[in-house]
Design a protein around this motif. Sequence first.
Motif, PDB file in Angstrom:
ATOM      1  N   MET A 186       0.841  -1.198   0.000  1.00 50.78           N
ATOM      2  CA  MET A 186       0.000   0.000   0.000  1.00 50.78           C
ATOM      3  C   MET A 186       0.877   1.249   0.000  1.00 50.78           C
ATOM      4  SD  MET A 186      -3.257   1.048   0.226  1.00 50.78           S
ATOM      5  CE  MET A 186      -4.301  -0.013   1.265  1.00 50.78           C
ATOM      6  N   HIS A 187       0.626   2.154  -0.954  1.00 52.53           N
ATOM      7  CA  HIS A 187       1.300   3.447  -0.939  1.00 52.53           C
ATOM      8  C   HIS A 187       0.397   4.441  -0.224  1.00 52.53           C
ATOM      9  CE1 HIS A 187       4.295   6.329  -2.080  1.00 52.53           C
ATOM     10  NE2 HIS A 187       3.370   7.131  -2.587  1.00 52.53           N
ATOM     11  N   MET A 188       0.883   5.000   0.873  1.00 52.63           N
ATOM     12  CA  MET A 188       0.115   5.963   1.674  1.00 52.63           C
ATOM     13  C   MET A 188       0.906   7.266   1.764  1.00 52.63           C
ATOM     14  SD  MET A 188      -1.358   3.646   4.851  1.00 52.63           S
ATOM     15  CE  MET A 188      -2.272   5.050   5.534  1.00 52.63           C
ATOM     16  N   PRO A 189       0.634   8.230   0.891  1.00 51.06           N
ATOM     17  CA  PRO A 189       1.420   9.470   0.892  1.00 51.06           C
ATOM     18  C   PRO A 189       1.171  10.299   2.160  1.00 51.06           C
ATOM     19  CG  PRO A 189       0.219   9.183  -1.185  1.00 51.06           C
ATOM     20  CD  PRO A 189      -0.353   8.213  -0.198  1.00 51.06           C
ATOM     21  N   LEU A 190       2.142  10.315   3.047  1.00 50.69           N
ATOM     22  CA  LEU A 190       2.028  11.055   4.308  1.00 50.69           C
ATOM     23  C   LEU A 190       2.228  12.557   4.095  1.00 50.69           C
ATOM     24  CD1 LEU A 190       2.014  11.275   7.446  1.00 50.69           C
ATOM     25  CD2 LEU A 190       4.475  10.757   7.379  1.00 50.69           C
ATOM     26  N   GLN A 191       3.308  12.912   3.421  1.00 50.76           N
ATOM     27  CA  GLN A 191       3.770  14.278   3.146  1.00 50.76           C
ATOM     28  C   GLN A 191       4.322  14.964   4.395  1.00 50.76           C
ATOM     29  OE1 GLN A 191       4.235  14.386   0.272  1.00 50.76           O
ATOM     30  NE2 GLN A 191       2.524  13.626  -0.951  1.00 50.76           N
ATOM     31  N   SER A 192       3.600  14.932   5.501  1.00 47.94           N
ATOM     32  CA  SER A 192       4.113  15.456   6.771  1.00 47.94           C
ATOM     33  C   SER A 192       3.423  14.735   7.912  1.00 47.94           C
ATOM     34  CB  SER A 192       3.851  16.959   6.884  1.00 47.94           C
ATOM     35  OG  SER A 192       4.202  17.436   8.185  1.00 47.94           O
ATOM     36  N   GLY A 193       4.141  14.590   9.025  1.00 46.02           N
ATOM     37  CA  GLY A 193       3.546  13.978  10.208  1.00 46.02           C
ATOM     38  C   GLY A 193       2.934  14.998  11.151  1.00 46.02           C
ATOM     39  N   SER A 194       3.014  16.274  10.805  1.00 46.43           N
ATOM     40  CA  SER A 194       2.490  17.339  11.658  1.00 46.43           C
ATOM     41  C   SER A 194       1.081  17.715  11.227  1.00 46.43           C
ATOM     42  CB  SER A 194       3.401  18.571  11.565  1.00 46.43           C
ATOM     43  OG  SER A 194       2.724  19.736  11.993  1.00 46.43           O
ATOM     44  N   THR A 195       0.150  17.690  12.166  1.00 48.70           N
ATOM     45  CA  THR A 195      -1.225  18.091  11.859  1.00 48.70           C
ATOM     46  C   THR A 195      -1.277  19.537  11.369  1.00 48.70           C
ATOM     47  OG1 THR A 195      -2.252  16.502  13.349  1.00 48.70           O
ATOM     48  CG2 THR A 195      -3.496  18.510  12.895  1.00 48.70           C
ATOM     49  N   LYS A 196      -0.468  20.405  11.965  1.00 49.62           N
ATOM     50  CA  LYS A 196      -0.445  21.807  11.547  1.00 49.62           C
ATOM     51  C   LYS A 196       0.035  21.934  10.097  1.00 49.62           C
ATOM     52  CE  LYS A 196       2.899  24.670  12.789  1.00 49.62           C
ATOM     53  NZ  LYS A 196       3.418  25.165  11.478  1.00 49.62           N
ATOM     54  N   VAL A 197       1.108  21.249   9.765  1.00 49.45           N
ATOM     55  CA  VAL A 197       1.644  21.339   8.400  1.00 49.45           C
ATOM     56  C   VAL A 197       0.686  20.678   7.407  1.00 49.45           C
ATOM     57  CG1 VAL A 197       3.540  20.667   6.863  1.00 49.45           C
ATOM     58  CG2 VAL A 197       4.036  21.505   9.170  1.00 49.45           C
ATOM     59  N   LEU A 198       0.085  19.564   7.800  1.00 43.37           N
ATOM     60  CA  LEU A 198      -0.907  18.923   6.935  1.00 43.37           C
ATOM     61  C   LEU A 198      -2.069  19.874   6.634  1.00 43.37           C
ATOM     62  CD1 LEU A 198      -0.993  15.342   8.489  1.00 43.37           C
ATOM     63  CD2 LEU A 198      -0.197  15.929   6.190  1.00 43.37           C
ATOM     64  N   ARG A 199      -2.471  20.642   7.637  1.00 43.01           N
ATOM     65  CA  ARG A 199      -3.528  21.634   7.417  1.00 43.01           C
ATOM     66  C   ARG A 199      -3.038  22.709   6.443  1.00 43.01           C
ATOM     67  NH1 ARG A 199      -4.225  22.957  12.347  1.00 43.01           N
ATOM     68  NH2 ARG A 199      -2.907  24.815  12.302  1.00 43.01           N
ATOM     69  N   ASP A 200      -1.805  23.164   6.623  1.00 39.66           N
ATOM     70  CA  ASP A 200      -1.247  24.172   5.715  1.00 39.66           C
ATOM     71  C   ASP A 200      -1.107  23.609   4.289  1.00 39.66           C
ATOM     72  OD1 ASP A 200      -1.057  25.846   7.889  1.00 39.66           O
ATOM     73  OD2 ASP A 200       1.096  25.506   8.197  1.00 39.66           O
ATOM     74  N   MET A 201      -0.826  22.337   4.197  1.00 37.74           N
ATOM     75  CA  MET A 201      -0.701  21.681   2.892  1.00 37.74           C
ATOM     76  C   MET A 201      -2.063  21.396   2.246  1.00 37.74           C
ATOM     77  SD  MET A 201       2.220  18.762   3.530  1.00 37.74           S
ATOM     78  CE  MET A 201       3.984  19.118   3.393  1.00 37.74           C
ATOM     79  N   ARG A 202      -3.146  21.548   3.034  1.00 40.97           N
ATOM     80  CA  ARG A 202      -4.513  21.261   2.572  1.00 40.97           C
ATOM     81  C   ARG A 202      -4.689  19.788   2.207  1.00 40.97           C
ATOM     82  NH1 ARG A 202      -5.106  26.378  -1.645  1.00 40.97           N
ATOM     83  NH2 ARG A 202      -4.644  28.035  -0.139  1.00 40.97           N
ATOM     84  N   ARG A 203      -4.191  18.919   3.060  1.00 42.83           N
ATOM     85  CA  ARG A 203      -4.249  17.492   2.774  1.00 42.83           C
ATOM     86  C   ARG A 203      -5.574  16.854   3.172  1.00 42.83           C
ATOM     87  NH1 ARG A 203      -1.935  14.736  -0.688  1.00 42.83           N
ATOM     88  NH2 ARG A 203      -1.520  12.896   0.585  1.00 42.83           N
ATOM     89  N   GLY A 204      -6.311  17.470   4.101  1.00 41.11           N
ATOM     90  CA  GLY A 204      -7.632  16.959   4.432  1.00 41.11           C
ATOM     91  C   GLY A 204      -7.677  15.924   5.544  1.00 41.11           C
ATOM     92  N   TYR A 205      -6.522  15.525   6.078  1.00 40.90           N
ATOM     93  CA  TYR A 205      -6.478  14.592   7.208  1.00 40.90           C
ATOM     94  C   TYR A 205      -5.441  15.105   8.196  1.00 40.90           C
ATOM     95  CZ  TYR A 205      -2.448  12.975   4.480  1.00 40.90           C
ATOM     96  OH  TYR A 205      -1.284  12.943   3.755  1.00 40.90           O
ATOM     97  N   ASP A 206      -5.414  14.519   9.395  1.00 44.47           N
ATOM     98  CA  ASP A 206      -4.414  14.913  10.382  1.00 44.47           C
ATOM     99  C   ASP A 206      -3.523  13.723  10.734  1.00 44.47           C
ATOM    100  OD1 ASP A 206      -6.015  13.333  12.020  1.00 44.47           O
ATOM    101  OD2 ASP A 206      -6.908  15.035  13.079  1.00 44.47           O
TER     102      ASP A 206
END
Length: 417
Positions: free
Chosen positions: A241-261
Motif C-alpha cells: 500500500m502506498h500511503m502518501p504522508l507528506q508530513s507527520g504534523s497536523t499543523k503542516v498537513l492543514r497548511d498543505m490542505r491534505r484533508g487529514y491529520d
Amino acid sequence: MNVRDSEHIVAELKDEYKLTDDISKADLILINTCSVREKPVHKLFSEIGAFNKVRKNGSKIGVCGCTASHLGEEIFNKAPFVDFVLGARNVSKISEAVKTPKFISTDINYDESEFAFGEFRGSPYKAFVNIMIGCDKKCSYCIVPQTRGKEISIPAEIILNEASKAVQNGAKEIFLLGQNVNNYGKFFSSRHEKMDFSDLLVKISEIKGVERIRFTSPHPLHMDDKFLDIFTSNPKICKSMHMPLQSGSTKVLRDMRRGYDKEWFLNRALRLRKMCPEVSISTDIIVAYPTESEDDFKDTMEVLNEVKFEQIFSFKFSPRPLTAAENLPLIDNEIASKRLEILQSRHNEILDEIMKNQVGKIFDVYFEELRANGEVAGRSFSNFLVSVKGSEDLLGKILPVRIEKASRMVLYGKITA
C-alpha cells in the motif's frame, strides 16, 4: 502514469513509426515530462539541446506531458527547434501533433476519459491501466491539478475490457493508475453505473487470468473501512500500500490542505498493519515545507518510527508555479538538507532491519526482469524486489523463492520448486 501515457503515444503512432534505441536514427524524438518537482523541469531544456545536436536532418522533436501543459508556448520560445508541444491531458492528439507544424495543445480540461487508445504495452507481464484522469485536490504544494485538470473517472466497462485484453495477451498483473485511485467513481463524463474503488477492485479480481492487482496512489483521506477490508481480504490484491504522508504534523498537513491529520493517518496505517501483518507500506514525505518548525519535523519522525515504512520517497520542499505555496518564504537550505538527511538516515536503519528479517522466508515471486550477472528479478506479493540466478525462461512465471541474503533494496534467494 507517465509510463502509461508513453505507451498510449506509442500505440497511436505504431502504424507510422517503429521504436529505436538509437537516437541518431530516429525520425521522431518524444520527451514525456514531469513537473512535480523543479529539477526535472530544468533538466528538460538541457535534454532537448542534447537531442538537437545528435538528431538527423528532417527529424522532429516533441515535448509531451505535465511540463508541456504548464509551460506551453514558452517551450517554443526557449527551444525554437521543438516541433510540437502536447500537454498531459491531450495525449490522444499525438497523430495530429506529429503532422502539424508548431502544433500546441495544452488544454487541461480536454476529456480523454472515454478515448479508445490503441494497444501497446512496454511489458507483456504487467499491464498499467488508467482508471481516472486529473485531480480535484487542492494541495498547496502540488502543480498536478494545473497540468492534468479536473478529476474524471474512466467508465468501469472500459477498464474491465482493457484488463481482460491484457490478460489474454499474457499479463498476470493489473496495475491501476490514478492521482487518487480510492476516490474513483465520484464523477464520470456521462451517465454510468455507480461504482466505487473497492467495488472496482472486486470486479477486476473476478477476471479470469488476473493473478495480481496493484494500484497507485490511494489518498489517506479516502481509506475508509470498506476499502481496507477489501484490500486485506481479497486474495488477488497484492499486499503493498502506498500511503502518501507528506508530513507527520497536523499543523503542516492543514497548511498543505491534505484533508487529514496525524491521528487519522496513524489510525489507518496501524489498522492496516493489524489487519494485514504481511503488508508493506510505502509513502511520500516532504521535509522543510515553509511552515514546518523543528517540532513539526519531530512529528514526521514520530510517524516514521511508528509506522516503519518499507519504502519512502522523500524530498526537500520544491516550490512549484501555479500553487498556493509558490511564494512562501523558504526554510534555510542547510536546515532543510539536514532534516532530509536525518529522515533518510533513520529510514535506512528501519529498512536494514526490515530486509534482514526477510531472510529465510519463502515468497511467491512474479519474474519480470533480466538483470546483470545471469540474474532474473521480480516482485513478491508484498512488493519486495527479489533476484535469483536464472535465465529468461523464468520471465512471466510466479515461483516460490527462499530468501538467502538481503541488501537494502534487493532480496536474493533460490527457487524452491
